[in-house]
Scaffold this active site. Structure first.
Site, PDB file in Angstrom:
ATOM      1  CG  ASP A   2      -1.994  -1.009   1.159  1.00  0.00           C
ATOM      2  OD1 ASP A   2      -2.611  -1.113   0.096  1.00  0.00           O
ATOM      3  OD2 ASP A   2      -2.216  -1.701   2.159  1.00  0.00           O
ATOM      4  NE  ARG A  15      -4.721   6.543  -7.235  1.00  0.00           N
ATOM      5  CZ  ARG A  15      -4.683   6.332  -5.930  1.00  0.00           C
ATOM      6  NH1 ARG A  15      -4.573   7.354  -5.080  1.00  0.00           N
ATOM      7  NH2 ARG A  15      -4.747   5.098  -5.438  1.00  0.00           N
ATOM      8  CG  HIS A  19      -0.187   2.413  -9.562  1.00  0.00           C
ATOM      9  ND1 HIS A  19      -0.452   1.940  -8.286  1.00  0.00           N
ATOM     10  CD2 HIS A  19      -1.315   3.070  -9.965  1.00  0.00           C
ATOM     11  CE1 HIS A  19      -1.686   2.290  -7.950  1.00  0.00           C
ATOM     12  NE2 HIS A  19      -2.213   2.978  -8.937  1.00  0.00           N
ATOM     13  CG  LEU A 113      11.149 -16.476  -4.641  1.00  0.00           C
ATOM     14  CD1 LEU A 113      10.925 -16.625  -3.137  1.00  0.00           C
ATOM     15  CD2 LEU A 113      11.462 -15.023  -4.993  1.00  0.00           C
TER      16      LEU A 113
END
Length: 225
Positions: A2, A15, A19, A113
């Site tokens: 977040d 925005r 991101h 992984l």
């Protein structure tokens, strides 16, 4: 993960820039997990609730996802990372669905992984879908409902082939799970930090691991005398 929007707003940026910065934090997090020999890392990249965001923001997020699936999977494959996608992929455009499946197929044999990417994922929906599959198996006569237990139920979840999380980290000061791995996180250790996700780096990763290492995990049992 977040704080992308707040990170961008604090810098007077759109925005979408937040991101993109968040995607760089993802890269740092994956590298830190590899260096620390973490066996499985799950990233909550796009929740089922994220579809409620503006069409413009959803388009930005989808475009970023499309770019990374097309251009970064080969690098992860060279690093020995296995990619697993959970969530309702059917809600994405066909090309995104195809790229996601290609990423899984390309990396299926890797063992360094396991990177689980939650896309259009919701914990409640995962549980409901598992319950539906249990009911279907019972109706088909392939499973005895009386024999159902927690371990058997877990096999019907989307995460059946990966371990439950030991540690969940949430950034930007938010202190809730927000529909993330609700069944699987029953005994996960939770760490909430104030850092916005685009600023998350290896030092924050190490701090979370250090907090985890200092926790006494009893799984409901009484402490030893």
């Amino acid at each position: 993960m977040d704080g992308n929007g707040r990170w961008a707003a604090a810098r007077g940026l759109p925005r979408a820039a937040g991101h993109r910065a968040g995607a760089e934090a993802v890269r740092r997090c994956i590298q830190a997990a590899i260096r620390r020999k973490v066996s499985c890392l799950t990233l909550y990249a796009f929740s089922s609730e994220n579809w409620r965001r503006t069409p413009e923001e959803v388009a930005d997020l989808t475009a970023l996802l499309r770019y990374y699936l097309r251009h970064k999977v080969a690098e992860l494959n060279r690093e020995g990372v296995r990619i697993r996608i959970i969530g309702d992929l059917e809600r994405f455009d066909p090309d995104v669905q195809a790229e996601a499946r290609r990423a899984e197929e390309l990396t299926i044999a890797n063992t360094r992984l396991t990177l689980v990417i939650a896309l259009s994922y919701g914990g409640r929906a995962d549980i409901v879908q598992a319950a539906m599959r249990v009911a279907q198996a019972a109706l088909a006569g392939t499973m005895d409902p009386a024999a159902l237990d927690e371990a058997k139920f877990s096999r019907f979840l989307q995460t059946a082939d990966v371990p439950d999380p030991d540690l969940i980290v949430r950034t930007s000061g938010e202190c809730r799970l927000s529909n993330f791995l609700l069944w699987q996180s029953a005994y996960a250790e939770l760490v909430f930090i104030e850092t916005l996700w685009p600023d998350f780096d290896e030092s924050h990763f190490d701090a979370a691991l250090d907090m985890f290492a200092r926790r006494e995990r009893r799984f409901g049992a009484r402490p030893a005398p």
